[in-house]
Write a protein that holds these residues in place. Structure first.
Motif, PDB file in Angstrom:
ATOM      1  N   THR A  50       0.865  -1.177   0.000  1.00 17.85           N
ATOM      2  CA  THR A  50       0.000   0.000   0.000  1.00 17.85           C
ATOM      3  C   THR A  50       0.897   1.221   0.000  1.00 17.85           C
ATOM      4  O   THR A  50       2.048   1.163   0.429  1.00 17.85           O
ATOM      5  CB  THR A  50      -0.914   0.043   1.232  1.00 17.85           C
ATOM      6  N   SER A  51       0.392   2.326  -0.480  1.00 20.06           N
ATOM      7  CA  SER A  51       1.205   3.534  -0.549  1.00 20.06           C
ATOM      8  C   SER A  51       0.297   4.745  -0.555  1.00 20.06           C
ATOM      9  O   SER A  51      -0.706   4.781  -1.261  1.00 20.06           O
ATOM     10  CB  SER A  51       2.083   3.523  -1.800  1.00 20.06           C
ATOM     11  N   GLU A  52       0.637   5.733   0.253  1.00 20.12           N
ATOM     12  CA  GLU A  52      -0.099   6.992   0.272  1.00 20.12           C
ATOM     13  C   GLU A  52       0.457   7.959  -0.772  1.00 20.12           C
ATOM     14  O   GLU A  52      -0.112   9.018  -0.984  1.00 20.12           O
ATOM     15  CB  GLU A  52      -0.008   7.624   1.667  1.00 20.12           C
ATOM     16  N   ALA A  53       1.603   7.653  -1.383  1.00 20.08           N
ATOM     17  CA  ALA A  53       2.228   8.552  -2.351  1.00 20.08           C
ATOM     18  C   ALA A  53       2.653   7.745  -3.581  1.00 20.08           C
ATOM     19  O   ALA A  53       3.788   7.789  -4.009  1.00 20.08           O
ATOM     20  CB  ALA A  53       3.413   9.271  -1.721  1.00 20.08           C
ATOM     21  N   ALA A  54       1.720   7.003  -4.144  1.00 25.02           N
ATOM     22  CA  ALA A  54       2.049   6.111  -5.251  1.00 25.02           C
ATOM     23  C   ALA A  54       2.145   6.896  -6.557  1.00 25.02           C
ATOM     24  O   ALA A  54       1.508   7.935  -6.747  1.00 25.02           O
ATOM     25  CB  ALA A  54       0.995   5.014  -5.375  1.00 25.02           C
ATOM     26  N   ALA A  55       2.946   6.388  -7.471  1.00 23.77           N
ATOM     27  CA  ALA A  55       3.102   6.994  -8.794  1.00 23.77           C
ATOM     28  C   ALA A  55       3.494   5.900  -9.773  1.00 23.77           C
ATOM     29  O   ALA A  55       3.986   4.837  -9.389  1.00 23.77           O
ATOM     30  CB  ALA A  55       4.151   8.099  -8.774  1.00 23.77           C
ATOM     31  N   VAL A  56       3.274   6.171 -11.052  1.00 26.11           N
ATOM     32  CA  VAL A  56       3.726   5.279 -12.104  1.00 26.11           C
ATOM     33  C   VAL A  56       4.580   6.109 -13.061  1.00 26.11           C
ATOM     34  O   VAL A  56       4.184   7.193 -13.481  1.00 26.11           O
ATOM     35  CB  VAL A  56       2.551   4.595 -12.838  1.00 26.11           C
ATOM     36  N   VAL A  57       5.778   5.608 -13.347  1.00 21.25           N
ATOM     37  CA  VAL A  57       6.688   6.280 -14.270  1.00 21.25           C
ATOM     38  C   VAL A  57       6.475   5.680 -15.654  1.00 21.25           C
ATOM     39  O   VAL A  57       6.518   4.447 -15.826  1.00 21.25           O
ATOM     40  CB  VAL A  57       8.155   6.114 -13.832  1.00 21.25           C
ATOM     41  N   VAL A  58       6.229   6.532 -16.642  1.00 22.39           N
ATOM     42  CA  VAL A  58       5.951   6.059 -17.997  1.00 22.39           C
ATOM     43  C   VAL A  58       6.895   6.736 -18.971  1.00 22.39           C
ATOM     44  O   VAL A  58       7.424   7.825 -18.716  1.00 22.39           O
ATOM     45  CB  VAL A  58       4.480   6.340 -18.400  1.00 22.39           C
ATOM     46  N   SER A  59       7.113   6.092 -20.096  1.00 26.45           N
ATOM     47  CA  SER A  59       7.936   6.661 -21.155  1.00 26.45           C
ATOM     48  C   SER A  59       7.310   7.961 -21.642  1.00 26.45           C
ATOM     49  O   SER A  59       6.090   8.069 -21.779  1.00 26.45           O
ATOM     50  CB  SER A  59       8.049   5.664 -22.310  1.00 26.45           C
ATOM     51  N   ALA A  60       8.151   8.961 -21.909  1.00 23.71           N
ATOM     52  CA  ALA A  60       7.637  10.257 -22.336  1.00 23.71           C
ATOM     53  C   ALA A  60       6.823  10.148 -23.616  1.00 23.71           C
ATOM     54  O   ALA A  60       5.814  10.837 -23.791  1.00 23.71           O
ATOM     55  CB  ALA A  60       8.799  11.237 -22.520  1.00 23.71           C
ATOM     56  N   ARG A  61       7.215   9.266 -24.514  1.00 20.40           N
ATOM     57  CA  ARG A  61       6.500   9.140 -25.788  1.00 20.40           C
ATOM     58  C   ARG A  61       5.129   8.516 -25.598  1.00 20.40           C
ATOM     59  O   ARG A  61       4.248   8.658 -26.449  1.00 20.40           O
ATOM     60  CB  ARG A  61       7.328   8.330 -26.790  1.00 20.40           C
ATOM     61  N   ASP A  62       4.927   7.801 -24.479  1.00 21.06           N
ATOM     62  CA  ASP A  62       3.634   7.172 -24.196  1.00 21.06           C
ATOM     63  C   ASP A  62       2.837   7.932 -23.143  1.00 21.06           C
ATOM     64  O   ASP A  62       1.780   7.468 -22.707  1.00 21.06           O
ATOM     65  CB  ASP A  62       3.843   5.730 -23.707  1.00 21.06           C
ATOM     66  N   ALA A  63       3.359   9.090 -22.714  1.00 16.48           N
ATOM     67  CA  ALA A  63       2.756   9.781 -21.567  1.00 16.48           C
ATOM     68  C   ALA A  63       1.305  10.173 -21.823  1.00 16.48           C
ATOM     69  O   ALA A  63       0.432   9.964 -20.977  1.00 16.48           O
ATOM     70  CB  ALA A  63       3.591  11.012 -21.211  1.00 16.48           C
TER      71      ALA A  63
END
Length: 590
Positions: A50-63
């Motif tokens: 679990t996370s209160e500060a979750a994020a997903v990093v994605v390729s800039a071209r697919d953002a």
């Protein structure tokens, strides 16, 4: 952000081996297995369960594509800003964007990331709030860009530390809070204005208070099961926690643990990660819920039956915490149950309707930044600080898991009787906390004094050994209709719908709710609006500054983890000392 680290080259920025005839893979709209990268490449930590500060990093071209995908699924956290990371050819780090996602969406986000090559990492990331400006491209220069620089853009220039406060308790080790001279929470007559209440709270020195004779309209007499069954919202669906019957239904003393404990509802936000919930969610009309609650009470060992079949099993109990119709929105009793709310007027609990439904379409959040020109209701709190209001109904003998809230609030008892046990914020190091909840499962005071509870105490102390030190620091409030408990922010509290053997004799015979508890819980800000999390729906999310500090502390620990002993221990203690100095606290050294 953390400095560069070596990672495998992937995606558009990958370099082909010399002499290779391989061509870059052409992207299509189809999902292909993702090549996960170490989130440390962008200075983030892997996301936990679990996370209160979750994020997903994605390729800039697919953002753009993936942002739309996250938004369509309802996973995008719009209270925090995405952060753009430029490519780093030297390390092979591709250009990327970190999108903030909601804490409850991690499972779905992980599943998406596994099937989409554009998703590079799911991580914990203290991304800035919408109101916080950020220049991500300048961050590496500001932080020095070293591989062990864990503070990144958050570090900046530190303000000078304040002078040491000689009256403040030491930061560490935490002193054990003393037992109060008087365990019962003080009872005072409800003041007439918010200003008078604020002065009363200051005079109480931050302690909780039971307010008596609180103006609640005629709700204490009008709110009967029949009223719930015939009001305009009787057919409105409410989400109910249905709890299975306790294993020992006799309620008698036994040789293994003394009297059985009250069944505790371990709400989703209060459960330990990875544990199964001890209830089922069921949507049902308000009228049906009221009938089930009354039937779930017991008198003289008899269960009052209803025409509704059980959801889980005979003897099940029920708990309602009202939520907004729209997901991820604050709830307001006046909006969800307008006819019931009218019974609370005139009163000191709910904000005026003009505040919740203003002309011109302004939201509650917008009004909180503006002076209140029209106020027809005198609330206990500054109306512009109002956060939310909740209807709480619990079957007889049902208790709610011990937790703290980050907003000041009042718990106003409308029907039935409730016992609330509280611990001050300084007990936190001993409460075995995870998130905003204590993991101490059995908090009964009798465990410390009654030998018949020896086995239950042994189990409690084995599971939560630190709690025994602060068990005696508890305060206890008993609420009856017309009372309201003021619970200051960060005070741990455990609410229990008092069972029949503890209720007030003659009143119990005429109780139409059959021992159930009906209450309204009103929350308001205790900090400036900018210091609270704008995405806090339930009033229990830690402030962004606190979450960032915890993240920086974890990064500091990660930076020191590479050192051997005694260097690791030596510099960790120096870091703790630096933290204390920056806050003006002392360390309790011999």
């Amino acid at each position: 952000l953390a400095g560069p680290c070596r990672v495998a080259r992937v995606g558009r920025d990958a370099r082909r081996p010399s002499g290779s005839s391989a061509r870059p893979v052409r992207r299509t709209g189809r999902s292909v297995p993702s090549r996960a990268m170490d989130p440390g490449a962008w200075g983030y930590a892997p996301a936990g369960a679990t996370s209160e500060a979750a994020a997903v990093v994605v390729s800039a071209r697919d953002a753009k594509r993936l942002k739309e995908k996250l938004d369509a699924a309802g996973w995008l956290d719009r209270t925090r800003r995405p952060v753009t990371h430029p490519a780093d050819d030297e390390t092979g780090r591709p250009a990327a964007v970190a999108f903030p996602v909601l804490a409850g969406s991690l499972e779905g986000v992980r599943e998406m990331a596994r099937g989409d090559a554009g998703a590079l990492a799911v991580c914990d990331a203290a991304l800035p709030n919408l109101a916080t400006p950020v220049d991500q491209r300048a961050a590496p220069r500001a932080s020095g860009g070293g591989a062990n620089d864990t503070a990144g853009a958050d570090r900046g220039v530190l303000p000078p530390p304040p002078p040491l406060d000689p009256d403040a308790p030491p930061l560490w080790p935490p002193p054990v809070p003393e037992a109060p001279a008087r365990r019962d929470v003080a009872r005072v007559r409800c003041p007439a204005t918010a200003e008078a209440f604020a002065e009363l709270a200051r005079a109480a020195g931050g302690e909780p208070l039971v307010l008596t004779d609180v103006p609640m309209g005629n709700a204490t007499t009008a709110w009967t099961p029949e009223r719930f069954a015939t009001c305009a919202e009787a057919g409105h669906l409410v989400d109910v926690h249905v709890c299975p019957p306790d294993a020992d239904e006799s309620g008698q003393r036994n040789s293994t643990g003394g009297p059985r404990a009250a069944p505790v509802v371990d709400l989703a936000g209060h459960r330990a990660p990875g544990t199964r919930r001890n209830f089922q969610f069921r949507a049902m009309p308000l009228a049906e819920f009221a009938a089930r609650v009354v039937a779930s009470g017991t008198k003289g060992g008899q269960t009052h039956r209803t025409s509704y079949p059980p959801v889980v099993a005979e003897g099940e109990t029920y708990y309602l915490r009202s939520v907004a119709d729209a997901k991820k929105k604050r709830t307001h009793v006046s909006s969800s149950f307008p006819s019931l709310a009218s019974d609370l007027s005139p009163g000191a609990l709910l904000p005026p309707l003009s505040f919740l439904h203003p002309e011109g379409g302004r939201s509650v959040e917008q009004q909180q930044e503006e002076p209140c020109e029209k106020e027809t209701t005198r609330t206990l709190y500054p109306v512009n600080a109002y956060h939310s209001s909740v209807l709480r109904v619990a079957s007889r003998n049902v208790a709610l898991w011990t937790h703290y809230d980050t907003h000041d609030n009042v718990l106003a008892q409308i029907a039935g009787k409730k016992t609330v046990t509280l611990w001050p914020p300084d007990c936190e190091p001993f409460m075995h906390c995870e998130g905003s909840s204590s993991r101490v499962a059995d908090v009964a005071a009798e465990l410390d004094t009654d030998p018949d509870f020896a086995e239950r105490r042994r189990r409690r102390d084995a599971a939560a050994p630190s709690f025994a030190a602060v068990s005696g620091a508890r305060r206890v409030a008993t609420l009856e209709p017309g009372d309201a408990l003021y619970i200051p922010a960060l005070w741990f509290h455990h609410a229990h719908a008092t069972p029949s053997d503890e209720a007030v004799g003659e009143k119990e015979k005429d109780d139409p709710w059959n021992g159930a508890s009906v209450a309204v819980n009103v929350f308001w800000r205790c900090l400036p609006a900018a210091d609270h999390d704008p995405g806090d729906v339930f009033g229990n999310r830690d402030p962004p500054a606190a979450r960032r500090a915890a993240d920086l502390a974890a990064r500091a620990g990660a930076a020191l983890a590479s050192l051997p002993e005694p260097q690791r221990r030596f510099y960790a203690r120096r870091a703790v000392k630096r933290l204390a100095e920056q806050l003006g606290y002392a360390l309790d050294l011999p």
